[in-house]
Motif scaffolding. Structure first.
Motif, PDB file in Angstrom:
ATOM      1  N   ASP A 246       0.851  -1.191   0.000  1.00  0.00           N
ATOM      2  CA  ASP A 246       0.000   0.000   0.000  1.00  0.00           C
ATOM      3  C   ASP A 246       0.890   1.245   0.000  1.00  0.00           C
ATOM      4  N   VAL A 248       1.483   5.393  -0.250  1.00  0.00           N
ATOM      5  CA  VAL A 248       0.853   6.679   0.049  1.00  0.00           C
ATOM      6  C   VAL A 248       1.750   7.773  -0.524  1.00  0.00           C
ATOM      7  N   GLN A 276      -5.038  -1.222  -7.671  1.00  0.00           N
ATOM      8  CA  GLN A 276      -6.018  -0.148  -7.680  1.00  0.00           C
ATOM      9  C   GLN A 276      -5.399   1.116  -7.095  1.00  0.00           C
ATOM     10  N   SER A 277      -6.081   2.240  -7.333  1.00  0.00           N
ATOM     11  CA  SER A 277      -5.626   3.529  -6.804  1.00  0.00           C
ATOM     12  C   SER A 277      -6.830   4.397  -6.493  1.00  0.00           C
ATOM     13  N   SER A 278      -6.614   5.398  -5.663  1.00  0.00           N
ATOM     14  CA  SER A 278      -7.709   6.286  -5.276  1.00  0.00           C
ATOM     15  C   SER A 278      -8.146   7.172  -6.433  1.00  0.00           C
ATOM     16  N   ARG A 279      -7.266   7.389  -7.411  1.00  0.00           N
ATOM     17  CA  ARG A 279      -7.596   8.167  -8.608  1.00  0.00           C
ATOM     18  C   ARG A 279      -6.487   7.996  -9.636  1.00  0.00           C
ATOM     19  N   THR A 303      -3.222  13.920  -1.292  1.00  0.00           N
ATOM     20  CA  THR A 303      -2.742  12.562  -1.035  1.00  0.00           C
ATOM     21  C   THR A 303      -3.314  11.617  -2.080  1.00  0.00           C
ATOM     22  N   ILE A 304      -2.492  10.667  -2.521  1.00  0.00           N
ATOM     23  CA  ILE A 304      -2.909   9.641  -3.476  1.00  0.00           C
ATOM     24  C   ILE A 304      -2.564   8.280  -2.880  1.00  0.00           C
ATOM     25  N   TYR A 305      -3.515   7.352  -2.958  1.00  0.00           N
ATOM     26  CA  TYR A 305      -3.303   6.001  -2.435  1.00  0.00           C
ATOM     27  C   TYR A 305      -3.203   5.021  -3.604  1.00  0.00           C
ATOM     28  N   LEU A 306      -2.280   4.081  -3.501  1.00  0.00           N
ATOM     29  CA  LEU A 306      -2.026   3.118  -4.568  1.00  0.00           C
ATOM     30  C   LEU A 306      -1.770   1.752  -3.949  1.00  0.00           C
ATOM     31  N   GLU A 307      -2.404   0.715  -4.506  1.00  0.00           N
ATOM     32  CA  GLU A 307      -2.205  -0.649  -4.030  1.00  0.00           C
ATOM     33  C   GLU A 307      -1.618  -1.497  -5.152  1.00  0.00           C
TER      34      GLU A 307
END
Length: 406
Positions: A246, A248, A276-279, A303-307
């Motif tokens: 994960d 951030v 997946q990602s938050s955007r 902030t951007i989240y990426l998995e």
């Protein structure tokens, strides 16, 4: 006809490999000239290159690859188990041909080498020059000689001047005299305390003569030297095949001017698959997540989240690097860029993750442990209610027995 050869070892193991003999049909003008893999046997997490050539075919697909491929070309694959790749070529008349090749995976995983050289993505790529980037890690030496090997083939053949640096740090060099619209390969080489260390090979393509270069200013500097604060991090120190990471990414305009047309890009390392990602939009071709963001006024942040998931690890890799870039246009109309990175070592448990601790204890995952804790709490609650109810009953009976007039 596809002929499959199976070889059996004395210990019970076996390997297979296949070859297809095509019988020409005058109604189908689409032909597969060849489809092969090199090498056809790898260690778990190793790489193999699929190569193919067709003629008079309109399209081509290869099983186990989740994206389109050209009618002729090559592709690096990272099989984690013995895999048969089937190439299907489609002709204009509706006919099709298939040919297969098998890459055998040896279950033995050799220990990861102790490495200090990590190759990063290139920057400042123009039609005849580029800035090569890398990192020196796990080094306590006061004097390390480092340089880049590069060339227009995987054999490299050229190198930059060797320079002496101290300790763990970033390392970069500019190469020039390159041919335009040409693919180049490069890697970082350093003599650390454990001997010569070579980073993984990265690739880039120089621009066309008329293309406008993207100017990148270098790594992020927190302070007045850079208007951008950029950071990418994850909770893991070490990763292994099968782990989910994960990421951030945080950014902030710490300058006094408005920055326009910003876009954040996250480049995943080889063998790490996007989930997946938050955007944003992810491209498998260059393993890059691109996230256009709103113009950054002073103190604006986000902030951007990426998995992602670790699907394979090259046998000569001890660390992987994930890079974040923020491209923007400054108040003078010039395009600039900030760069940040996060390193993960290979092997062992995810020492910074509570989930990894619980998942490794008796094979029970984090959710399983949470359910067990909830069940224990419910049992305690039921016991307390039963105990107090029994206590009230005993008190009542004692009171009744001592008062016969009631």
């Amino acid at each position: 006809t596809t002929y499959v050869l199976t070889a059996y070892g004395t210990s019970g193991g076996q390997q297979t490999q296949s070859v297809t003999v095509y019988v020409n049909n005058y109604q189908n003008n689409c032909l597969i000239s060849y489809f092969n893999a090199s090498p056809t046997s790898v260690y778990s997490g190793g790489t193999s290159t699929l190569s193919w050539n067709t003629s008079n075919c309109t399209s081509v697909s290869i099983s186990n690859l989740n994206y389109n491929v050209p009618t002729s070309g090559s592709q690096v694959v990272y099989p984690t188990y013995t895999t048969t790749y089937v190439l299907t070529a489609y002709g204009t008349s509706g006919g099709q041909q298939t040919q297969s090749v098998t890459v055998s995976v040896n279950s033995y995983v050799p220990p990861a080498p102790v490495s200090c050289a990590v190759t990063a993505i290139p920057t400042n790529v123009t039609k005849n020059s580029a800035t090569l980037n890398g990192f020196i890690t796990n080094s306590n030496s006061n004097s390390i000689n480092a340089y880049f090997e590069y060339g227009s083939t995987m054999d490299l053949g050229l190198q930059t001047d060797s320079r002496s640096i101290s300790g763990s740090t970033s390392f970069n060099d500019i190469i020039s005299g390159l041919s335009s619209e040409t693919v180049y390969y490069f890697r970082l080489v350093a003599n650390c305390q454990n001997g010569i260390s070579r980073g993984s090979i990265k690739v880039f393509q120089t621009l066309a003569p008329a293309a406008k270069p993207v100017i990148i200013q270098g790594t992020t500097v927190v302070g007045t030297s850079s208007p951008i604060m950029l950071k990418i991090e994850n909770r893991y120190e070490r990763v292994k095949i099968g782990d989910t990471i994960d990421y951030v990414v945080t950014y902030k305009n710490i300058g006094s001017k408005k920055l326009t047309h910003p876009i954040v890009q996250v480049v995943l390392p080889d063998g790490v698959a996007f989930l997946q990602s938050s955007r944003g939009t992810y491209s498998e071709n260059n393993k890059t997540l691109s996230v256009p963001i709103e113009d950054l006024i002073p103190q604006a942040e986000g902030t951007i989240y990426l998995e992602a998931r670790v699907d394979s690890i090259q046998s000569n890799t001890s660390e992987i690097v994930t890079t974040a870039l923020l491209v923007y246009t400054n108040s003078k109309g010039a395009q600039e860029n900030a760069m940040a990175y996060v390193l993960n070592s290979i092997g062992g448990n995810n020492s910074l993750s509570a989930a990894a601790f619980f998942s490794g204890f008796w094979g029970i995952g984090l959710i399983g442990w949470l359910l067990i804790i909830i069940i224990i709490l419910l049992l305690i609650l039921l016991y307390r209610r039963y105990f107090y109810r029994r206590s009230d009953t005993v008190v009542t009976e004692t009171y009744t027995n001592t008062n016969p007039h009631i």
